[in-house]
Design a protein around this motif. Structure first.
Motif, short mmCIF file in Angstrom:
data_model
loop_
_atom_site.label_atom_id
_atom_site.label_comp_id
_atom_site.label_asym_id
_atom_site.label_seq_id
_atom_site.Cartn_x
_atom_site.Cartn_y
_atom_site.Cartn_z
N UNK A 71 1.04 -1.30 -0.05
CA UNK A 71 0.07 0.02 -0.02
C UNK A 71 0.84 1.22 0.01
N UNK A 72 1.91 1.36 0.84
CA UNK A 72 2.74 2.26 0.96
C UNK A 72 3.27 2.61 -0.59
N UNK A 73 3.84 1.40 -1.18
CA UNK A 73 4.41 1.81 -2.53
C UNK A 73 3.32 2.22 -3.67
N UNK A 74 2.05 1.85 -3.42
CA UNK A 74 1.04 2.49 -4.39
C UNK A 74 0.85 4.04 -3.96
N UNK A 75 0.85 4.36 -2.85
CA UNK A 75 0.72 5.61 -2.58
C UNK A 75 1.78 6.52 -2.96
N UNK A 76 2.97 5.87 -2.90
CA UNK A 76 4.40 6.44 -3.22
C UNK A 76 4.20 7.16 -4.67
N UNK A 77 3.38 5.82 -5.32
CA UNK A 77 3.58 6.10 -6.87
C UNK A 77 2.41 7.02 -7.31
N UNK A 78 1.36 7.28 -6.67
CA UNK A 78 0.21 8.16 -6.97
C UNK A 78 0.44 9.58 -6.49
N UNK A 79 1.52 9.76 -5.42
CA UNK A 79 1.73 11.08 -5.28
C UNK A 79 2.10 12.14 -6.21
N UNK A 80 3.04 11.69 -7.12
CA UNK A 80 3.22 12.45 -8.39
C UNK A 80 2.09 12.94 -9.20
N UNK A 81 1.29 11.81 -9.32
CA UNK A 81 -0.11 12.11 -10.00
C UNK A 81 -0.88 12.87 -9.37
N UNK A 82 -0.80 12.89 -7.94
CA UNK A 82 -1.77 13.77 -7.32
C UNK A 82 -1.31 15.17 -7.32
N UNK A 83 0.21 15.55 -7.52
CA UNK A 83 0.68 16.71 -7.58
C UNK A 83 0.30 17.36 -8.87
N UNK A 84 0.40 16.49 -10.02
CA UNK A 84 0.01 16.98 -11.30
C UNK A 84 -1.18 17.32 -11.54
N UNK A 85 -2.34 16.34 -10.90
CA UNK A 85 -3.64 16.67 -10.62
C UNK A 85 -3.95 18.08 -10.44
N UNK A 86 -3.26 18.07 -8.85
CA UNK A 86 -3.60 19.16 -8.05
C UNK A 86 -3.20 20.58 -9.01
N UNK A 87 -1.82 20.27 -9.50
CA UNK A 87 -1.55 21.46 -10.23
C UNK A 87 -2.37 21.99 -11.38
N UNK A 88 -2.89 20.94 -12.27
CA UNK A 88 -3.74 21.26 -13.28
C UNK A 88 -5.23 21.90 -13.03
N UNK A 89 -5.74 21.19 -11.60
CA UNK A 89 -6.89 21.79 -11.06
C UNK A 89 -6.69 23.31 -10.54
N UNK A 90 -5.43 23.46 -9.99
CA UNK A 90 -5.22 24.86 -9.44
C UNK A 90 -5.02 25.88 -10.46
N UNK A 91 -4.49 25.40 -11.52
CA UNK A 91 -4.15 26.31 -12.93
C UNK A 91 -5.71 26.48 -13.63
N UNK A 92 -6.65 25.65 -13.43
CA UNK A 92 -7.85 25.99 -13.82
C UNK A 92 -8.71 26.97 -13.19
#
Lengths: 327, 420, 186
Positions: free
Chosen positions: B290-311
C-alpha cells in the motif's frame, strides 16, 4: 450523545467561519460606494434650462497634451496655444499650420496679423505665419504673464506674480504699470490667489481687468486710473462663486461680458452693467458627477469670441474647443 | 576635455533647473504688510524602531522562559501564567501586531518583491519561533503566540474529535498557507492579517466580520479546543513540520511510561499517541504494497492538483483589486450590472485607457496561472503525503506526544503519576 | 537489535532534516536581513491621485484615521471665502458655524490682515474625510491635501485603506518618501 451534538454543531460553525472567509475573499465587495462626507456641487451646477441662452454648435478636437490659451483674429482664424506650439485653424475649422515655440505660451493675442505671446515673464512677438519678430524685455525676473490683449496703440499684459497690468506700446516699450498696490494712492491692488488673472479690451478700447479675489471686474483708463467696477461674491448665478472668480472672461462687441468661473465650471453672460443676462453653459454632465481628481485647476482655460458673437471655450479637460452660438 | 565635461555638467544642471521651474506649479504669494510668518509644515516621523527591537527581546525572553518551564520545570502553572503575560503584552498591548503568523507573508513578499523593505522584526518573528521549535518543539504555540493564548484560555470543555475528522480538517491550514503565500508573493494582499480572527478583540476595534469570526472561534474553542491553531493557522503548518524533527520535545512521562492510561484523555487537542494494539497489526507485505502504491500516486496527485489549480487561476486572481476592477468594468460594459460602484466611476474619471488596465490585469492573471499550478501541486503533494503517512505503521508501546501537532502546553504532564 | 537499528535510522533522518531546515532558515535570514537593514517601507498617499472618496475616514484600522488633512501653506491663497472652509451651498457667505464645511470643525480660521486669512488644521479633530480637500481643489489652489501621519500610522502590512482606495493613491515606498505633496516639493 450530547457531546456528539455539541461537536457536530461546533464543526458546522467552524465550516461556517471558513465559508465566511472564503466568501469575503473571493466574492466580497471591497467597500460600499456611498460617501458619508461627500462634497457635492451638483445641486449648484444644476441650472434652469430657461436661463441657458446658448447652444453648443461645434467642437474642435485638439491634438495637444496641454492647452493654455485661445484667440480669434478679425478674419475668424483661431489660434490655440499649448505644448510649446501654436495651432492655427481657419474659419472652416481646418488646421492650417502650426508655429513651434521655444517654450510654452500661457496666453496670446492677435492684432493686424501679429501674434503677441505671454511666455513666462516676457512677451514674444511673431507674425501670424510664424516668423519670430522680437522678444521684449521682461518687467522683472519673478513676473508671470497670464493674459494679454492688444489694440492699435497698446499691448496690455496681466502679470499675476507682480499683481499688476503692464502697458506696452506695440514696439515693446513699457509705458506704465496699472493697478499695482499703492498705499499712497490708496490702490488696494489685485487679489490673485492663484495663477488666474485675466484682462480684455472692449470694443470701445477700454481696459477691463478681472480681480478674482474680490470677485469683480474693473475698468481702468489707459493711464491706470480706476474708472468703474462691478461684481459680487455669490454661489448663485448672479455673482461669482467661490474664493476667487471669474478666472477668465472676454467681451462681446456690444460691451457685454462672458465670464468663466472655476469650481462651478460655468460660463455666464453679463450685460454692460454687469447684470446677469443668461447662462452660456454649465459643465455638469455625468462625467463631472464622477469623482474627479482633475478638479484642481479650471476646466476652461480660455474664452474668446468672434465677430459674429459666437463664444469659444477652450476645454482643458477634454482637449477641445467648444463653440457656442446664441439660441 | 575637462572643460568640455564641466560645460556639459553645467548645461545638465541648468536643464534640470529649467525643467523644475516648469514642473512646479506656481502660486502668487499674497503680499502681506503685517509681519506674518507662514507656519512650517509638520511631517511627523514614524515611530522609532527601538520599540520593535524591544518586542523581539520580549519574544526571545518569553520563549526561553516558557521552554524552560515546559521542558525543565514541567510546570503547567508556569505555562499558564506565561500565556497570560503573552496575551497581555503581544495581544492587548501590542495589539496583535507584530505576530509570527502574519510574518510568513512578509517573508514571502520580501522574497518575491525586491522593492519591499521587510522590517527586521518581521524576520525575527518568523525565524525565532521556528528555531526554538527545531530544538524544543512548539513551545511558541504553548503560550507565546497571542492567537493561541487567547484561545487557550477558552479551553473549558474540550471534547475529543475522531481521528479522521482531525486529519481532514488538518488539511485546511495547508490550503490557507498556500493561499497566503500566493497572495503575498503576488503582492495582492496579506490575507492572514486580513482574516486574523482576534486582532479586532486586541485592538478593541474592527469590522463586524472580524468580531464575528473571532467570537465564533472562541465559542467553538470552548468545546473543540484551539480551532484556529489546529484547523486554520498557516504558520502552524511550518511549526508542525519543524517540530516533527525537533531535537528535544516535551514527553508526557518524565521517565518510563507505565501505561496507566491516566493521560489518555488529558490532551484537549488530540495530540497524544496511544500505544499500538498488537492484534491489529497487518501483514508487513500488505503495508509495504500500500505504501508503494501511495508513493507512486503522489506525483500523479501533484500533477492533478497543479492542473486543477491552474484551472482556477482566474478565480484566484479576482482577489487582486486590479483584476477585480477589470472584471467589473467588463461586466459594466456588457451592461450586466446597473449601478456603478465607486471604483468604476473613479476609474472612468481618471482617464486611463481601458486597454491599459486590461493589459495590466492580464499580466497579473498570468502570474496567477503559474501560482495556480504551484499551489495546486503543493496541495496535491500534501494530500499524497497525508495518505502515505496514514499507511506508515509506527510501533508504539508508550503514551507519547504527537510531536507534530502537540502544542507543548504541558496539560498532560499534570496527569502523569510518574515522578522521575 | 533490529528495533535499535531502526531507531538510529529515524534519528539520522531527523538530524538531516533538521540540518536542512537550519540551513534554509539561515539562508532566508541572511538573504532578507541585508535588505531589511537597508531601509524601511512605509505607506504613502499620493494627493495627485486622490479623489477624496471618504474611505480614508472609514477604512483605517485606527479609531480615528491616520490619514489627516495637511495644509501646504506655500500653495494657499489665504482667501476670505475659502472653498475648503465654507460649505458651497450656504445661504449667506459668512463664517457662522453652520456654514463650516468640515464635519468635525477641524479647521480654524485666523485673521491676518485685509483680506487674508490663515487656515489651520486641528489634527486631533481631523478624520481625514477629504471634504475640505475637495472644496479647496474645486475653488482654490488645492493647498489642502490628504497625507498619512506617520506618527499615528501603525504601518500595517496591507493598509486597510489602500485595499479599498478606488484610485490607487496608496503605495508602499521607502521611508524617505513618506510624505508627498502636490505643487511644491518638500
Amino acid at each position: 450523545m450530547k457531546q456528539k451534538l455539541v461537536i457536530a454543531l461546533s464543526l458546522i460553525l467552524l465550516i461556517g467561519v471558513i465559508f465566511l472567509i472564503y466568501n469575503d475573499l473571493f466574492n466580497g465587495n471591497p467597500a460600499d460606494s456611498t460617501n458619508a462626507t461627500e462634497y457635492n456641487l451638483e445641486k449648484l451646477k444644476q441650472i434652469d434650462s430657461s436661463l441657458i441662452c446658448y447652444n453648443e454648435v461645434i467642437t474642435i478636437d485638439l491634438t495637444m497634451e496641454s492647452v493654455n490659451a485661445l484667440t480669434i483674429d478679425s478674419n475668424s482664424n483661431i489660434y490655440v496655444a499649448g505644448d510649446n506650439e501654436i495651432q492655427i485653424f481657419d474659419k472652416t475649422l481646418q488646421k492650417t499650420h502650426t508655429i513651434k515655440l521655444d517654450s510654452s505660451a500661457n496666453c496670446l493675442a492677435v492684432f493686424d496679423n501679429t501674434l503677441y505671446l505671454g511666455v513666462g515673464n516676457y512677451v514674444e512677438v511673431y507674425t501670424s505665419k510664424g516668423v519670430k519678430l522680437s522678444r521684449w524685455k521682461s518687467f522683472n525676473s519673478k513676473g508671470y504673464i497670464t493674459s494679454i490683449a492688444v489694440n492699435k496703440t497698446n499691448v496690455y499684459a496681466a502679470d499675476a506674480e507682480n499683481k499688476a497690468i503692464l502697458r506696452y506700446n506695440l514696439n515693446g516699450v513699457l509705458l506704465n504699470v496699472i493697478g499695482k498696490k499703492d498705499k499712497d494712492k490708496s490702490i488696494d491692488g489685485f487679489i490673485i490667489p492663484s495663477m488666474y488673472f485675466d484682462l480684455a479690451i472692449s470694443a470701445e478700447n477700454e481696459l477691463w481687468v478681472a480681480n478674482p479675489g474680490k470677485h469683480e471686474l474693473i475698468n481702468f483708463t489707459e493711464k491706470g486710473d480706476f474708472r468703474t467696477s462691478w461684481g459680487i461674491a455669490s454661489m448663485q448665478t448672479t455673482g461669482f462663486a467661490g474664493c476667487c472668480n471669474p478666472i477668465h472672461f472676454c467681451m462681446l462687441s456690444n460691451g457685454s461680458f462672458v465670464t468663466f468661473e472655476k469650481g462651478l465650471d460655468r460660463i455666464k453672460l453679463h450685460d454692460q452693467t454687469g447684470k446677469l443676462e443668461c447662462i452660456v453653459a454649465s459643465f455638469s454632465d455625468a462625467n463631472a458627477q464622477a469623482l474627479d481628481n482633475c478638479s484642481i485647476g479650471a476646466r476652461v482655460h480660455d474664452l474668446a469670441t468672434d465677430l459674429q458673437g459666437n463664444i469659444y471655450a477652450l476645454d482643458a479637460k477634454d482637449k477641445k474647443i467648444r463653440v457656442f452660438s446664441r439660441k | 576635455m575637462k572643460n568640455y565635461l564641466v560645460k556639459l555638467i553645467l548645461a545638465l544642471i541648468l536643464f534640470i533647473q529649467a525643467f523644475n521651474l516648469y514642473a512646479v506649479q506656481r502660486f502668487p504669494k499674497p503680499e502681506f504688510e503685517t509681519k506674518y510668518s507662514q507656519p512650517t509644515m509638520q511631517t511627523p516621523c514614524p515611530r522609532s524602531v527601538y520599540m520593535e527591537y524591544f518586542d523581539v527581546a520580549v519574544l526571545v525572553a518569553s520563549l526561553s522562559l516558557i521552554t524552560w518551564l515546559i521542558l525543565k520545570k514541567r510546570s503547567r502553572q508556569g505555562v499558564f501564567w506565561t500565556t497570560i503575560f503573552s496575551l497581555l503584552y503581544f495581544g492587548f498591548y501590542r495589539k496583535g501586531c507584530i505576530c509570527a503568523v502574519g510574518s510568513l507573508q512578509n517573508v514571502t513578499m520580501a522574497l518575491f518583491n525586491p522593492d519591499y523593505y521587510i522590517p527586521i522584526t518581521a524576520i525575527a518573528f518568523f525565524i525565532i519561533p521556528l528555531v526554538f521549535t527545531m530544538f524544543y518543539g512548539r513551545t511558541f504555540c504553548a503560550g507565546i503566540c497571542p492567537l493561541g493564548a487567547i484561545q487557550d484560555i477558552f479551553v473549558l470543555r474540550p471534547m475529543p474529535l475522531k481521528q479522521w475528522v482531525q486529519t481532514i480538517l488538518g488539511l485546511i491550514p495547508y490550503i490557507y498557507l498556500g493561499l497566503a503565500v500566493l497572495y503575498a508573493a503576488t503582492g495582492t494582499d496579506f490575507i492572514v492579517c486580513r482574516y486574523d480572527p482576534f486582532v479586532g478583540i486586541f485592538r478593541h476595534n474592527g469590522t463586524f466580520m472580524m468580531f464575528a469570526i473571532g467570537g465564533v472561534l472562541l465559542l467553538i474553542g470552548v468545546f473543540v479546543a484551539r480551532p484556529y491553531c489546529r484547523f486554520l493557522c498557516p504558520y502552524g503548518v511550518l511549526l508542525n513540520f519543524v517540530s516533527r524533527v525537533s531535537k528535544n520535545h516535551l514527553s508526557i512521562a518524565p521517565g518510563k511510561c507505565i501505561e496507566c492510561r491516566l493521560c489518555e484523555n488529558s490532551c484537549p487537542f488530540g495530540a497524544i499517541n496511544k500505544p499500538t494494539p498488537t492484534r491489529n497489526v497487518e501483514k508487513r507485505n500488505v503495508m509495504v504494497k500500500r505504501f508503494a502504491i501511495y508513493f507512486v500516486i503522489t506525483p500523479l496527485l501533484i500533477l492533478l492538483g497543479g492542473w486543477t489549480g491552474s484551472r482556477f487561476h482566474e478565480n484566484l486572481a479576482k482577489v487582486h483589486p486590479k483584476v477585480r476592477l477589470a472584471n467589473e468594468l467588463l461586466l459594466a460594459n456588457n451592461n450586466k450590472i446597473s449601478s456603478l460602484s465607486m471604483e468604476i466611476s473613479t476609474f472612468k474619471s481618471m482617464g486611463k485607457p481601458l486597454d491599459k488596465l486590461y493589459a495590466e490585469a492580464n499580466i497579473i492573471i498570468d502570474k496567477f496561472y503559474i501560482g495556480g499550478w504551484i499551489l495546486g501541486g503543493f496541495l496535491g503533494l500534501v494530500f499524497g503525503l497525508t495518505l502515505v503517512n496514514l499507511s506508515v505503521f509506527q510501533y508504539r508501546t508508550d503514551y507519547t506526544t504527537n510531536k507534530g501537532t502537540c502544542f507543548s502546553c504541558a496539560r498532560c504532564v499534570d496527569f502523569c503519576p510518574v515522578k522521575k | 537489535m533490529a528495533e535499535k537499528k531502526q531507531y538510529n535510522r529515524r534519528d539520522f533522518i531527523n538530524n538531516s532534516l533538521r540540518a536542512g531546515i537550519a540551513v534554509s532558515l539561515a539562508g532566508i535570514t541572511v538573504a532578507l536581513t541585508t535588505r531589511a537593514l537597508s531601509g524601511k517601507s512605509v505607506w504613502q498617499l499620493n494627493p495627485a491621485k486622490c479623489v477624496q472618496c471618504g474611505r480614508c475616514a472609514t477604512s483605517c484600522i485606527l479609531e480615528t484615521s491616520a490619514v489627516k488633512c495637511v495644509h501646504v501653506y506655500d500653495m494657499c491663497g489665504y482667501c476670505d471665502l475659502c472653498g475648503g472652509y465654507l460649505r458651497p451651498d450656504t445661504k449667506e457667505l459668512n463664517t457662522a458655524a453652520e456654514n463650516q464645511l468640515c464635519p468635525t470643525s477641524a479647521i480654524s480660521r485666523k485673521y491676518i490682515e485685509e483680506p487674508f486669512f490663515e487656515y489651520q488644521i486641528i489634527e486631533e479633530l481631523c478624520i481625514g474625510c477629504g471634504k475640505c480637500v475637495k472644496g479647496c481643489g474645486a475653488f482654490g489652489n488645492g493647498s489642502l491635501q490628504l497625507q498619512i501621519n506617520h506618527k499615528l500610522c501603525v504601518n500595517c502590512n496591507q493598509c486597510a485603506i489602500a485595499r479599498v482606495c478606488p484610485s490607487e493613491a496608496f503605495s508602499l515606498v521607502s521611508a524617505s518618501d513618506a510624505y508627498l505633496y502636490q505643487g511644491k516639493k518638500m
